[in-house]
Write an enzyme that holds these catalytic residues in place. Sequence first.
Site, mmCIF file in Angstrom:
data_model
loop_
_atom_site.group_PDB
_atom_site.id
_atom_site.type_symbol
_atom_site.label_atom_id
_atom_site.label_comp_id
_atom_site.label_asym_id
_atom_site.label_seq_id
_atom_site.Cartn_x
_atom_site.Cartn_y
_atom_site.Cartn_z
ATOM 1 N N SER A 187 0.793 -1.226 0.000
ATOM 2 C CA SER A 187 0.000 0.000 0.000
ATOM 3 C C SER A 187 0.823 1.272 0.000
ATOM 4 O O SER A 187 0.325 2.323 -0.424
ATOM 5 C CB SER A 187 -0.936 0.004 1.205
ATOM 6 O OG SER A 187 -0.210 -0.057 2.422
ATOM 7 N N HIS A 230 -5.460 -3.596 -2.439
ATOM 8 C CA HIS A 230 -5.173 -2.606 -3.478
ATOM 9 C C HIS A 230 -5.054 -3.204 -4.879
ATOM 10 O O HIS A 230 -4.748 -2.486 -5.822
ATOM 11 C CB HIS A 230 -3.894 -1.840 -3.112
ATOM 12 C CG HIS A 230 -4.013 -1.127 -1.800
ATOM 13 N ND1 HIS A 230 -4.554 0.118 -1.676
ATOM 14 C CD2 HIS A 230 -3.670 -1.527 -0.549
ATOM 15 C CE1 HIS A 230 -4.549 0.488 -0.407
ATOM 16 N NE2 HIS A 230 -4.013 -0.502 0.302
ATOM 17 N N LYS A 234 -12.337 0.206 -1.524
ATOM 18 C CA LYS A 234 -11.351 0.873 -2.373
ATOM 19 C C LYS A 234 -11.871 0.837 -3.814
ATOM 20 O O LYS A 234 -12.701 1.652 -4.191
ATOM 21 C CB LYS A 234 -9.991 0.227 -2.185
ATOM 22 C CG LYS A 234 -9.478 0.408 -0.749
ATOM 23 C CD LYS A 234 -8.144 -0.237 -0.507
ATOM 24 C CE LYS A 234 -7.598 0.090 0.879
ATOM 25 N NZ LYS A 234 -8.416 -0.470 1.990
#
Length: 394
Positions: free
Chosen positions: A185, A213, A244
Amino acid sequence: MAEHIDPLDELRAGLGELDASGLRRRRRIVTTPCQPDTRLADRAGPIVAFCSNDYLGLAAEPAIAEAVRRGSLRWGSGSGASHLVSGHYAVHEALEQRLATFTGMDAALYFSTGYMANIGVMPALVGRGDAIFADKVNHASLVDGALLSRAEFIRYPHCDLAALEGRLAASRAPRKLIVTDGVFSMDGDIAPLPQLLALAEAHQAWLLVDDAHGFGVLGPQGRGCLAHFGLASPRLIYMGTLGKAAGLSGAFVAGQRDVIDWLLNKARSYIFTTGAPPMLADGLLTALDLIEQGDERRAHLNALIARFRAGLGLRRWQLLPSETPIQPVVIGDNHAALAVSQALDAEGLWVPAIRPPTVPKGSARLRIVLSAAHSIEQVDRLVDTLQRLEAAQA
């Protein structure tokens, strides 16, 4: 007799030390939906945000908001209980089945957050006498999950496969678990998952991949980093977050059906918490459709990444190697990174400074995050401003 310490004075002194070292954190109040063109309560004009993990631009997507609205009318506001009591609704079940199919796994379990998933999964799989092998720059939730498990916590240098292999070979633990971010990240690089899986299989270990991610961004139709590498194995346990690229909230763990059934019975952060509002699951089902159909969004995002990297020529600051939307620029000193972040803010560009302990000491950085919702013009403006600010500080 020990000297009495006023706990409030101690906290105030600690906050002063954070200020002096450039490490104190403060929140900013956003007054618009999550989008590149943002407004903040502490500044008069608009600002372009390069800090959200909304990789596909779905956080303010009207179709998802409408699905949540419809879900609220169908299911109400809350679930009323934990999933194992009466808080598991038909739409939760449909979401879990859809997530399992989407990731190519037997089954999936929906958690309220990614942090709760990681601190639930690891103690459920290993305990005292076992061993966890963790990349040194893993997310904090993986660190905390390892500590909660009470297993031996063995860290290896970032993506150092030889070091990991040596530690695995030396371990006599009956149960072994390798844990890694899929996309790291703060660095934006992708873990060497094929090699990690080969080591897991050679040493009869689990491999837990936190793909917070990568999910929605990497792999065919955004199916994540396992699909990116074409990996499948009964030793794989896959965690993806839904706040996300999916643009909403929550997380899931997917894997073999027996693994998921075990977690349902043993993951404390799943068992002992109220189920997420079912209306969110309605929104997530729509988000999954948009991710699956989102090749155009991902193509635009990848074009922005390539343009940013090709255009940004730095002399003193370091742009880390990354093919993902996370594009870190390492400045080094905490105060210097804060100063650059503030200078960008004055130019109408929101790029936070990331400092220790989130990143190693001496590697304070700008964590630039690109989104499919950004325009070419916005990215070019960021590139030009960064180059001008670096030149001005030479």
